[in-house]
Design an enzyme around this catalytic site. Structure first.
Site, PDB file in Angstrom:
ATOM      1  N   LEU A 262       0.755  -1.408   0.061  1.00 33.83           N
ATOM      2  CA  LEU A 262       0.029   0.180  -0.139  1.00 33.83           C
ATOM      3  C   LEU A 262       0.892   1.332   0.041  1.00 33.83           C
ATOM      4  O   LEU A 262       1.994   1.492   0.606  1.00 33.83           O
ATOM      5  CB  LEU A 262      -0.919   0.191   1.059  1.00 33.83           C
TER       6      LEU A 262
ATOM      7  N   HIS B 297       1.275   6.582   9.998  1.00 34.27           N
ATOM      8  CA  HIS B 297       1.129   6.395  11.254  1.00 34.27           C
ATOM      9  C   HIS B 297       1.571   7.440  12.125  1.00 34.27           C
ATOM     10  O   HIS B 297       2.457   8.282  11.840  1.00 34.27           O
ATOM     11  CB  HIS B 297       1.585   5.046  11.796  1.00 34.27           C
TER      12      HIS B 297
ATOM     13  N   CYS C 285       9.102   0.449  11.999  1.00 38.11           N
ATOM     14  CA  CYS C 285       8.033  -0.729  11.535  1.00 38.11           C
ATOM     15  C   CYS C 285       8.328  -1.891  11.068  1.00 38.11           C
ATOM     16  O   CYS C 285       7.586  -3.123  10.787  1.00 38.11           O
ATOM     17  CB  CYS C 285       7.027   0.084  10.309  1.00 38.11           C
TER      18      CYS C 285
HETATM   19  N1  LIG Z   1       4.364   1.234  11.043  1.00 38.78           N
HETATM   20  C1  LIG Z   1       4.553   1.734   9.847  1.00 38.78           C
HETATM   21  O1  LIG Z   1       4.862   2.922   9.229  1.00 38.78           O
HETATM   22  N2  LIG Z   1       4.393   0.733   8.647  1.00 38.78           N
HETATM   23  C2  LIG Z   1       4.465   1.154   7.338  1.00 38.78           C
HETATM   24  C3  LIG Z   1       3.442   0.429   6.705  1.00 38.78           C
HETATM   25  C4  LIG Z   1       3.500   0.606   5.115  1.00 38.78           C
HETATM   26  C5  LIG Z   1       2.677  -0.101   4.287  1.00 38.78           C
HETATM   27  N3  LIG Z   1       2.862   0.112   3.137  1.00 38.78           N
HETATM   28  C6  LIG Z   1       1.237   0.321   4.543  1.00 38.78           C
HETATM   29  O2  LIG Z   1       0.627   1.223   4.023  1.00 38.78           O
HETATM   30  O3  LIG Z   1       0.461  -0.226   5.507  1.00 38.78           O
END
Ligand SMILES: NC(=O)NCCC[C@H](N)C(=O)O
Length: 255
Positions: A19, A163, A248
């Site tokens: 995403l 986030h 993350c």
């Molecule tokens: N805790 C975070 O910053 N997570 C990154 C998640 C990226 C992932 N592409 C998302 O949009 O969920």
């Protein structure tokens, strides 16, 4: 004392389909991302962390961002309910990992949503970003679960970043460091300081004076070194294309 443990999850073959919400999509080199992830894991290992790999979730493009599916506090592991429906299957398989570490497991039940990337613990308080992936019911569930540990849970607005911890994290001395353009309300934090680079807002505390940061924030790293911190920098550029950051890519368990 048990050495600290980092739970990580290898990137899968569909990583490039991950995403993207707040930035333009750009092509991800999956092979390079895998090598960068290995470098990240090696940096944790070199700093003395025991590495536990969660089983791959190859059908889930964003599974490498494992922090979002687990919130850990002392002996408690909370399996979250990610705000993005596409990411909910990632919770499969992580419960066994934390049980294997001897932790007690709780869950976030629907319709509440909570992403681990929205939970910032510092100064004995859990700040939780609301407005993106986490909702008010997710904050209420976290409050219920952390209350017995004496941890106050405070919802804070997040509208400009994915986030809360995409916008800001905390140094060991309790200073919250943030990238100004995406921090909604810095006044909620007792001590807040802006950093000159977006990636500079993301620090993993390896130990009391040692930080892990992305190589994309060299000026911020220098600033932290001037303050006496040791900084290990890792190149995670392919993961940054998917709004990932150093925080993350692991769940840190300190006991
Ligand atoms: N805790 C975070 O910053 N997570 C990154 C998640 C990226 C992932 N592409 C998302 O949009 O969920």
């Amino acid at each position: 004392m048990t050495p600290p443990t980092a739970i990580v999850r290898p990137p899968g073959p569909r990583l490039a389909e991950g995403l993207v919400t707040h930035i333009e999509r750009s092509a991800v080199d999956v092979g390079r991302a895998r090598r960068q992830w290995e470098g990240y894991v090696a940096a944790l290992g070199t700093a003395g962390w025991e590495i536990v790999e969660a089983p791959p979730a190859d059908d889930c493009p964003d599974a490498v961002f494992v922090e979002d599916v687990l919130v850990v506090h002392e002996d408690l592991a909370i399996v979250t309910r990610p705000g993005a429906p596409e990411r909910r299957p990632e919770t499969t398989g992580v419960e066994d990992v934390v049980r294997g570490l001897g932790m007690r497991v709780e869950h976030v039940a629907g319709p509440a949503t909570l992403d681990g990337g929205d939970v910032l613990r510092t100064g004995g308080v859990a700040y939780v970003g609301v407005g993106g992936r986490t909702d008010a019911a997710g904050v209420a569930r976290l409050r219920e679960l952390l209350e017995p540990y004496g941890v106050p849970v405070r919802g804070v607005p997040v509208t400009r970043a994915l986030h809360l911890k995409s916008a800001c994290t905390a140094l060991p001395d309790g200073t919250v460091v943030g990238w100004g353009p995406v921090v909604d309300d810095p006044s909620v934090f007792a001590r807040y300081e802006e950093v000159p680079e977006e990636g500079g807002a993301h620090v993993v505390v390896l130990d009391g004076d040692h930080l892990l940061m992305a190589a994309s924030a060299p000026a911020t790293a220098d600033r932290f070194r001037d303050r006496g911190y040791r900084v290990t920098a890792v190149d995670i550029s392919e993961l940054e294309r998917l709004e990932g950051c150093v925080t993350c890519l692991s769940v840190r368990v300190r006991r």
